[in-house]
Design an enzyme around this catalytic site. Structure first.
Site, short mmCIF file in Angstrom:
data_model
loop_
_atom_site.label_atom_id
_atom_site.label_comp_id
_atom_site.label_asym_id
_atom_site.label_seq_id
_atom_site.Cartn_x
_atom_site.Cartn_y
_atom_site.Cartn_z
CG ASP A 94 14.76 102.91 8.13
OD1 ASP A 94 15.65 102.20 8.36
OD2 ASP A 94 14.71 103.84 7.37
CG ASP A 156 20.83 105.15 9.05
OD1 ASP A 156 22.11 105.12 8.70
OD2 ASP A 156 20.23 105.89 9.33
N1 GLY Z 1 18.29 108.04 8.80
C1 GLY Z 1 17.91 107.49 9.91
C2 GLY Z 1 18.50 108.42 11.16
O1 GLY Z 1 18.27 109.73 11.10
O2 GLY Z 1 19.26 107.91 11.88
#
Ligand code: GLY
Length: 378
Positions: A94, A156
């Site tokens: 991320d 993601d």
């Molecule tokens: N894992 C990132 C989200 O909750 O979208």
């Protein structure tokens, strides 16, 4: 609806978002809000994946208002993230969400050289998570002693690839783009099912690269269809097309978008998982709607004039429904702007609450309707 009436509600919605963000900024300051509980945003640690959304929202609103207090807070948040880069051990895939919405934003808006270097450092850490075997960016380090998640990649991460595309364009070094493309090719091949639905997690053998299994993750089950993951795929694939011009990304984004749009309820805001059975489906995830809407507006710009309304019109309907049916404009006791987000239903965390990424993508969607770029992912 005429163009004039559309513009009317968008301007009104934008003013209310600006007003609410200015008010919230006086309590939140340069903190890192995640989910609102009992009317107040809980502040997370700066290493949490959501750390970029509040500063990203401040930048979006600063860009038009030129309210210097918003800019100062966004810059303060960005500086605090230095400790996360330096600590290293808390970093995961991320990096993209976190430094695109802080340092890349600051670089794009103000040409800050310090921000450029920060974002390039983050891109290097992100690129280093690539596994040649399996062609995927590893999602996380172990969450607990002994956990083996070396083979985990998650949908993601499609939204984290713009940091690598940006690094390639900014530095002139194509390695970052090659890695981002290789990961996105894996997304197309292994994450997207033939019907356009999406796996949250795919597990590979980290030594051979063999596909082992799809895993439910934040969705209801392995073969269900988590709506925010579906939104990450729509937007991430559209951005990959934007940066590469590769038709396969565009067509796959369209396929996933059709799956998403065909399953929206009457108020145009998705349930948290399109395939959760009966009562389990109950809760909405307004953040999935906001993210998909912003992505669909970009997708509409990428297809021809004839196809554009297929994506643009539902995106506008979603944003207008979020504004009219989910907004907290007249409720001073609630900091969150958009109600009814669901963060992680299977883990039982942050269900049916405002989420900072719902607020961010809602504001970004409005900015797209107003033509208020630049947008940091692009
Ligand atoms: N894992 C990132 C989200 O909750 O979208």
């Amino acid at each position: 609806m005429t163009a004039e009436t559309k513009l009317g509600w968008v301007e009104e919605a934008w003013s209310k978002a600006l007003e609410k963000t200015q008010k919230n900024s006086r309590r939140i300051g340069a903190g890192f809000p995640h989910a609102s509980q009992g009317g107040q945003y809980e502040l997370a640690q700066p290493y949490w994946w959501t750390a970029g959304f509040w500063p990203g929202q401040l930048w979006l609103l600063y860009n038009e208002s030129k309210d210097e207090s918003l800019r100062a807070l966004a810059e303060d948040c960005e500086e605090q993230l230095d400790q996360v880069l330096n600590d290293y051990v808390r970093l995961d895939h991320d990096l993209g969400f976190m430094w695109t919405l802080t340092s890349v934003a600051s670089y794009k808006l103000l040409a800050s050289e310090v921000s450029k270097v920060r974002a390039l450092k983050a891109a290097n850490f992100l690129a280093a998570r690539f596994n040649l075997k399996g062609s995927y960016i590893r999602a996380w380090n172990p969450w607990y002693e002994g956990e083996d998640n070396r083979g985990y990649a998650i949908i993601d991460c499609a939204m984290n690839m713009p940091l690598l595309f940006w690094a390639a364009e900014t530095s002139g070094d194509p390695r970052y783009r090659h890695i981002a493309e290789a990961h996105m090719d894996t997304v197309v091949k292994h994450f997207i099912r033939p019907d356009g639905s999406v796996y949250h997690i795919v597990r590979f053998d980290p030594e051979t690269g063999e596909f082992l299994e799809g895993i439910g993750g934040q969705g209801y089950a392995a073969e269900s269809a988590w709506s925010r993951g579906t939104a990450w795929a729509i937007y991430g694939l559209t951005l990959a097309y934007h940066h590469t011009g590769k038709a396969e990304y565009l067509h796959t984004a369209q396929k996933v978008a059709h799956f998403f749009l065909a399953r929206l309820p009457e108020d145009h805001v998705p349930h948290w998982d399109f395939r959760a059975p009966g009562e389990e489906r109950g809760f909405r995830d307004s953040s999935a709607g906001a993210c998909a809407a912003s992505g669909l507006l970009l997708l509409a710009d990428k297809v021809g004039e004839t196809e554009a309304p297929v994506y643009r019109e539902p995106a506008i309907r979603m944003l207008e429904s979020l504004y009219r049916n989910y907004g907290t404009w007249d409720n001073d006791a609630e900091e969150g702007m958009i109600l009814h987000g669901t963060s992680n239903y299977p883990a039982g965390t942050n269900i049916d609450v405002p989420l900072i990424y719902g607020d961010f993508f809602y504001v970004e969607g409005l900015a797209r309707l107003k033509g208020n770029g630049p947008f940091y992912w692009e």
